[in-house]
Design a protein around this motif. Structure first.
Motif, PDB file in Angstrom:
ATOM      1  N   LYS A 389      17.986   6.141 -25.243  1.00  0.00           N
ATOM      2  CA  LYS A 389      17.238   6.720 -24.134  1.00  0.00           C
ATOM      3  C   LYS A 389      16.204   5.720 -23.640  1.00  0.00           C
ATOM      4  O   LYS A 389      15.678   4.915 -24.406  1.00  0.00           O
ATOM      5  CB  LYS A 389      16.535   8.008 -24.569  1.00  0.00           C
ATOM      6  CG  LYS A 389      17.468   9.108 -25.072  1.00  0.00           C
ATOM      7  CD  LYS A 389      18.317   9.687 -23.960  1.00  0.00           C
ATOM      8  CE  LYS A 389      19.138  10.863 -24.463  1.00  0.00           C
ATOM      9  NZ  LYS A 389      19.979  11.438 -23.382  1.00  0.00           N
ATOM     10  N   VAL A 390      15.914   5.793 -22.333  1.00  0.00           N
ATOM     11  CA  VAL A 390      14.913   4.927 -21.713  1.00  0.00           C
ATOM     12  C   VAL A 390      13.829   5.811 -21.110  1.00  0.00           C
ATOM     13  O   VAL A 390      14.128   6.760 -20.372  1.00  0.00           O
ATOM     14  CB  VAL A 390      15.531   4.033 -20.623  1.00  0.00           C
ATOM     15  CG1 VAL A 390      14.471   3.132 -19.999  1.00  0.00           C
ATOM     16  CG2 VAL A 390      16.653   3.188 -21.211  1.00  0.00           C
ATOM     17  N   ASN A 408      16.440   8.643 -19.745  1.00  0.00           N
ATOM     18  CA  ASN A 408      17.608   8.086 -19.062  1.00  0.00           C
ATOM     19  C   ASN A 408      18.563   7.495 -20.088  1.00  0.00           C
ATOM     20  O   ASN A 408      18.140   6.825 -21.030  1.00  0.00           O
ATOM     21  CB  ASN A 408      17.182   7.003 -18.061  1.00  0.00           C
ATOM     22  CG  ASN A 408      16.331   7.569 -16.935  1.00  0.00           C
ATOM     23  OD1 ASN A 408      15.265   8.108 -17.167  1.00  0.00           O
ATOM     24  ND2 ASN A 408      16.793   7.446 -15.720  1.00  0.00           N
ATOM     25  N   ASP A 409      19.850   7.744 -19.921  1.00  0.00           N
ATOM     26  CA  ASP A 409      20.839   7.275 -20.887  1.00  0.00           C
ATOM     27  C   ASP A 409      21.054   5.771 -20.765  1.00  0.00           C
ATOM     28  O   ASP A 409      21.173   5.235 -19.642  1.00  0.00           O
ATOM     29  CB  ASP A 409      22.179   7.988 -20.672  1.00  0.00           C
ATOM     30  CG  ASP A 409      22.150   9.415 -21.184  1.00  0.00           C
ATOM     31  OD1 ASP A 409      21.452   9.663 -22.170  1.00  0.00           O
ATOM     32  OD2 ASP A 409      22.805  10.279 -20.583  1.00  0.00           O
ATOM     33  N   LEU A 410      21.104   5.091 -21.900  1.00  0.00           N
ATOM     34  CA  LEU A 410      21.452   3.678 -21.973  1.00  0.00           C
ATOM     35  C   LEU A 410      22.703   3.550 -22.836  1.00  0.00           C
ATOM     36  O   LEU A 410      22.728   4.048 -23.959  1.00  0.00           O
ATOM     37  CB  LEU A 410      20.305   2.853 -22.554  1.00  0.00           C
ATOM     38  CG  LEU A 410      20.506   1.328 -22.630  1.00  0.00           C
ATOM     39  CD1 LEU A 410      19.161   0.612 -22.527  1.00  0.00           C
ATOM     40  CD2 LEU A 410      21.196   0.892 -23.924  1.00  0.00           C
ATOM     41  N   ILE A 425      22.536   1.742 -17.486  1.00  0.00           N
ATOM     42  CA  ILE A 425      21.471   2.736 -17.600  1.00  0.00           C
ATOM     43  C   ILE A 425      21.639   3.697 -16.436  1.00  0.00           C
ATOM     44  O   ILE A 425      21.750   3.272 -15.280  1.00  0.00           O
ATOM     45  CB  ILE A 425      20.077   2.090 -17.585  1.00  0.00           C
ATOM     46  CG1 ILE A 425      19.978   1.019 -18.679  1.00  0.00           C
ATOM     47  CG2 ILE A 425      18.989   3.129 -17.773  1.00  0.00           C
ATOM     48  CD1 ILE A 425      18.683   0.237 -18.638  1.00  0.00           C
TER      49      ILE A 425
END
Length: 1197
Positions: A389-390, A408-410, A425
């Motif tokens: 996650k970011v 946010n998905d990485l 991302i």
């Protein structure tokens, strides 16, 4: 050096060696160091470094200033002139840093100190004396240590210790720290400036890391977590290093002062300066108070030595840490090796590692065919994935407000045998995405971790494994925008993916929308510095050049400076770890960056190699260039010259050019032992304990879990049978048994109550007893309900069918109009009633030769009317006798027991039992494990009780079976099942079409391939009369919801107004409502497709993905909430929420009804079609698949 001496400074007068003076929590020691806690006696640290207490060692040895010549001074100085000189030294050591504005400095001077035990005479004070200095400068965001040594050279570099000559020590020592796995302490980090080498110590006064001879600068902390020591970056002496900023002021002589061969003191004493009266406007700019502000007591006279009870400051509020504590909290241990043995620690090693005992403890070492640090091991040659996650806040350009990143998905993927890394991302807003393009290294650490290794060198994962911390500082030129990247790598999860959390904070230069970025190849030096036997730091820095191509065709060339620190822990006993090259070079080329505004994705790709910092002829062997042609699941083994072989990674089989996964679970069924399930994964397998069991301390054996059990839910209670007793769960594992109404007993044994013996019926009625109930019936000659009976025979009450038939007969005689519609055109029609007066399910009108089906109220079921000579197949609903006693509301249908919700997460499909309409969250568990898969849509076949799902990583459509399902499609997203016609329908968002096939994947046919942009959800309604498909297209320029017959005819746009991103779609045949969840309008709405009446159920939701109907409830999955949410359609409100144990995005959702919905099957026995039978309103169509064999016949019935 800085001014030092008398005046504003305090001189430490001593009469014995090893004097210590306490400043708040910092202590200056005449043995050449500054400690931040009570130092031990010198016999505990001299010759026994690293010490067990925290310190900055400037020139640590057995020093002597008891002769009156050697002195130690200190002061805190915040005068502008001193702070400007401090800033000058720091800026020269770190030229890329700006805004260096210290607010205060501590200056400590050791003047003319001699080695203890070496004869000196007051008349010859020049006999082997050294002078050196420490300046600690602090500001809000960082602290720095500046160490000064005499330019003319050190007079001595060792002191006598225990009868032997011991080199002095210089560096930063943390002392003892708590271990991770136990409460015992272990040696902390020790960052050494000079090593155990005479030349290294002498070079303290000859070399530099700040551009000035004998001056060494270190950043020793960064707020809010101080965890790294960063040396200055200028190792070459500047031509003007002896000029401004480095010039020494005149030195008044200190009595006694001889002019013989005494070492020259290059730093004058403190003198009152007129600049203190400089008007305020001429002073340096005001700086905000520092976060950690050191405070010092006013000392009117020199203190006397004190060891047992050093003076402590008093505080009116909790004390803040002093500056010298800052860097000492920089290490958060990830794991700690200690003096324990493998016998009790083997489970801490990777399952692909061996544990090895040493004299001082144990180490984990990866087995042949694997690499890593022993705690984490991966197969050689196997591709690697990273998920995380970011989060953070990023300013773009000159904007005053930041853009927020929230979970946010990485995702990252590396082809390990050629070093190519891919990073993506998601959900990056358009205001930020273009400006992130230059930051290819945001996820590039996985490129370093799995870089292609050159001979004799190792990539990051081989050295440190998968658990480490990374902090990077990025400075963009020429605007000096700064961004901080903090990442925590948490090891390998149950899916064999590396897990990382990322935080971004700072400002980026703006890259205009529509611009593209090209990053030039670059090289980066990685320097591995062991702080101690337990903790290490890897530092690197580089300059990156990139070009921005603007939408107008112009091109801008820009650059940024990159500096990062990676902290990790290693095993102190492992010879291989100690043999790793301390300095390596990462070469990065073939860099690709792109911001996909349509999908809000930032993508990076790059090729990575790790090797020597020295230039030489490039390696030609394909294993080292990456051009070998081995399978992505194979390791390349170099031979002589350019010869090589390909060898499938562990867990795969093949010739190396092509490798196939070995299903260990199938080939070795008992591999996981009892009470465990084997889960096959690419290249490996994983054992999981069955429900009610958990792994024991050995990590392998499954033992029973001692946890509360709901015996009522499980049916393991000893209450009487459910027809006579009720089980009530009371918490823990307890329950209560009670008899139902009509029965008597203790709940464990219940017997029927003989109501007829109690005279409940009328005296003219007969009582009939039954289990748990009774009925009353009036005797012949009486009528009534049995509770009240009156003499005489009751008049027969006509049913609705009989009344309708009678009214038709009356209207036929009077010439009035008929009751039913559509009305027969030739003559009057009267309904047919059965022997009970109910409507016959099949009604016919002989005059026109047509028949049709009717419901229980006699209403015609649309699209069931047939022509002459044909009769539709209608369900005989029968007649249900009127109930005795209370009845349920006619608008509420009881929910059958055993229904579950199914929903998809990355890597698995989970199930939630439904208790009525409530989610039994305590019993939720994984139904299917799908490693390395992302299931999007989920559908359920109630006939064969089979789960189907779409998978975008395949991409494919699969069904649950022991074989794992059959691949039958490309790029599927939405999925629908017709349980009657045995068909599946799906949307393909890449090819923009809708397709149909048999449930086994055969006879595939495209239904629609025009006027589709982003089709996603699709549902099938095979119920009476309609036989429709519904789907949604979330085309951002024109979203819509459409419907058609299942054979593709009568395509119609149903909804096109007030739509945003209609992600989820469901149809309830009972209420005949089509409902959808819209992530754009953030609403859930429903519509009757026939009347087109539309209403909003709930609004203000966050980011729904899929939705399903069950009774009066709707259940939808939400990406942002990472939850399953229940909505009551009757009250228009959310009623419940389920949060999975492992938080990640949730995708498709479906129900598992215990019984299939009843409906007429137009395609019974495939309708007589040669290939596909596709239902439609009132009939079916025989269609051919797209690939035909010449025997297919199309027709419409």
């Amino acid at each position: 050096m800085f001014p030092g001496g008398r005046g504003g400074e305090i001189c430490i007068h001593v009469f014995a060696d090893n004097n210590t003076f306490v400043i708040i929590q910092s202590q200056i020691n005449t043995n050449g160091f500054l400690s931040v806690e009570e130092p031990q006696v010198e016999s505990e640290y001299l010759g026994k470094m690293p010490a067990s207490f925290r310190m900055i060692a400037v020139f640590l040895g057995d020093l002597d200033n008891s002769d009156g010549v050697g002195k130690v001074y200190y002061r805190q100085d915040s005068r502008p002139s001193m702070l400007l000189r401090t800033t000058d030294h720091i800026n020269q050591a770190f030229p890329q840093d700006d805004e260096i504005k210290p607010t205060h400095a501590l200056i400590i001077t050791w003047e003319n100190v001699a080695a203890h035990g070496v004869p000196v005479h007051s008349t010859k004070p020049n006999s082997k004396r050294n002078t050196f200095q420490l300046v600690v400068a602090s500001m809000a965001s960082a602290s720095y240590a500046i160490l000064f040594y005499p330019r003319e050279g050190l007079q001595y570099i060792s002191t006598p210790v225990a009868g032997q000559s011991e080199l002095v020590h210089t560096g930063f020592i943390k002392g003892r720290v708590k271990g991770w796995f136990n409460w015992s302490s272990i040696p902390g980090p020790y960052y050494r400036i000079a090593t155990d080498n005479e030349t290294s110590v002498r070079q303290l006064s000859e070399e530099t890391n700040s551009g000035r001879r004998g001056v060494w600068v270190y950043e020793i902390g960064t707020s809010p977590i101080f965890y790294s020591i960063i040396p200055g970056q200028v190792t070459n002496l500047s031509p003007e290093e002896g000029m401004a900023g480095g010039q020494m002021e005149s030195v008044p002589e200190f009595p006694p002062r001889n002019t013989g061969e005494q070492q020259e003191i290059e730093f004058p004493p403190y003198e009152h300066e007129e600049e203190e009266e400089t008007p305020e406007q001429e002073l340096p700019p005001t700086v905000h108070p520092v976060q950690y502000q050191p405070r010092y007591p006013v000392v009117p006279e020199p203190p006397q030595p004190s060891y047992s009870e050093p003076p402590q400051p008093s505080y009116s509020e909790p004390p803040q840490p002093s500056y010298s504590e800052m860097w000492f909290v920089f290490f958060l241990a990830v794991f700690a090796y200690n003096s324990e043995t493998c016998a009790s620690n083997r489970q801490k090693c990777s399952s692909f590692a061996d544990c090895k005992d040493y004299t001082n403890g144990y180490c984990c070492q990866c087995r042949p065919g694997f690499y890593g640090n022993g705690k984490d091991c991966v197969a050689e040659g196997k591709p690697q994935r990273m998920n995380g996650k970011v989060n953070g806040r990023v300013f773009v350009g000159n904007t005053p407000s930041p853009l927020e990143l929230s979970n946010n998905d990485l995702h990252s993927y590396v082809v390990a045998n050629d070093g190519r890394a891919y990073v993506a991302i998601s959900t990056i807003p358009a205001g930020l995405g273009p400006s992130l393009q230059p930051l290819s290294s945001l996820g590039g650490v996985i490129g370093w971790a799995f870089a292609l290794e050159q001979p004799g060198y190792e990539n990051g994962f081989s050295i440190i494994g998968g658990v480490f911390s990374r902090q990077a500082e990025v400075t963009f030129l020429p605007g000096n925008e700064r961004l901080t990247i903090k990442q925590e790598f948490k090891g390998i999860d149950e899916h064999d993916h590396l897990v990382v959390s990322t935080e971004l904070e700072g400002r980026l230069p703006e890259v205009p929308r529509g611009s593209t970025v090209q990053i030039d190849p670059y090289k980066e030096i990685y320097h591995n510095t062991p702080f101690s036997l337990f903790s290490s730091v890897i530092t690197s820095s580089s300059n990156r050049d990139y070009t921005v191509s603007l939408p107008d065709g112009s091109v801008q060339t820009k650059a940024y400076q990159w500096r990062q620190t990676i902290t990790y822990q290693s095993c102190p006993n492992d010879e291989e770890v100690r043999a790793v090259q301390s300095t390596q070079q990462l070469s990065v080329d073939q860099i690709f960056v792109m911001y996909d505004s349509g999908n809000q994705l930032i993508r990076y790709a790059m090729s990575n190699k790790i090797g020597s910092i020295h230039s030489g002829p490039p390696e030609q062997n394909p294993c080292f260039t990456g051009r070998h042609g081995c399978d992505t699941n194979a390791a390349c083994r170099p031979g002589e010259g350019v010869q090589f072989t390909c060898e499938c990674s562990t867990g795969f089989t093949g010739d190396g050019r092509q490798c196939y996964d070995i299903d260990e679970c199938r080939e070795m069924p008992e591999i996981c032992g009892s009470h465990a399930l084997c889960n096959n994964q690419p290249g490996t397998f994983r054992c999981e304990c069955v429900d009610g069991f958990q792994f024991a301390s050995d990590g392998k054996t499954c033992v029973e879990v001692d946890r509360p059990i709901d015996h009522c839910q499980r049916g393991t209670n000893n209450c009487d049978i459910p027809e006579r007793a009720r089980c009530s769960y009371t918490g823990a594992s307890a329950y209560i048994c009670s008899c139902l109404s009509g029965f008597v007993g203790d709940g464990y044994t219940c017997r029927d109550i003989e109501e007829c013996e109690q005279g409940r019926c009328h005296r003219d009625a007969v009582c009939y007893n039954s289990q748990g109930s009774f009925t009353c019936q009036c005797r012949p000659g009486f009528h009534g309900d049995g509770f009240q009976c009156t003499p005489g025979s009751p008049e027969h009450e006509k049913t609705q069918c009989e009344r309708d038939r009678e009214s038709i007969q009356v209207s036929s005689n009077t010439g009035s109009f008929s009751f039913f519609r559509p009305r027969p055109a030739v003559s009057q029609y009267g309904p047919t009633c059965d022997q009970h007066g109910a409507y016959e399910p099949t009604q016919c009108h002989g005059s026109i030769g047509q028949c049709w089906c009717v419901d229980g109220n006699g209403q015609e079921i649309p699209n069931t009317r047939t022509g002459p000579g044909q009769r539709p197949l209608c369900i005989d609903r029968g007649v249900i006798p009127p109930p005795i006693g209370p009845t349920t509301r006619p608008d509420v249908s009881p929910v059958a027991p055993g229904t579950h919700l199914l929903f998809a997460q990355s890597g698995k499909i989970e199930q939630i039992p439904l208790d009525g309409y409530s989610m039994n969250k305590g019993e939720a568990k994984a139904l299917l494990h799908l490693p390395d898969r992302v299931a999007i849509a989920v559908a359920y076949d109630c006939v064969e009780k089979t789960v189907y799902w779409t998978d975008i990583t395949g991409p494919s459509i699969s069904k649950a079976s022991l074989e794992g399902g059959d691949t039958i499609s490309l790029s599927p997203e939405g999925l629908a099942i017709d349980h009657l016609a045995r068909l599946m329908f799906w949307t393909d968002s890449m090819k923009d079409r809708i397709e149909v096939a048999k449930l086994d994947g055969s006879q595939r046919r495209v239904l629609f391939d025009t006027d589709l942009v982003n089709p996603r959800p699709i549902v099938a309604d095979p119920s009476y009369g309609y036989v429709r498909l519904y789907w949604a297209d979330w085309n951002r320029d024109g979203p819509k919801i459409e419907m058609s017959n299942m054979d593709g005819t009568d395509r119609t746009v149903l909804v096109k107004d007030d739509l945003g991103l209609p992600n989820g779609l469901t149809y309830d045949p009972e209420s005949q409502q089509l409902c959808w969840a819209d992530a754009g309008t953030r609403k859930v709405q429903c519509m009757d497709p026939n009347s087109r009446n539309r209403r909003t159920i709930v609004e203000g939701i966050q980011y729904p993905f899929a939705i399903v109907s069950h009774g009066r409830n709707l259940y939808y999955t939400d990406w942002r909430r990472e939850a399953v949410v229940a909505v009551d359609r009757t009250t228009d409100r959310e009623t419940d929420e389920f949060l999975p144990q492992k938080r990640s995005r949730v995708y498709g959702i479906a129900t598992t009804p215990t019984q299939c919905p009843q409906a007429y099957n137009y395609c019974s026995n495939n309708g007589g079609c040669s290939h596909l039978c596709l239902p439609r309103r009132g009939g079916f169509t025989c269609r051919c698949p797209d690939v035909v064999d010449g025997s297919c016949v199309e027709r419409k019935l």
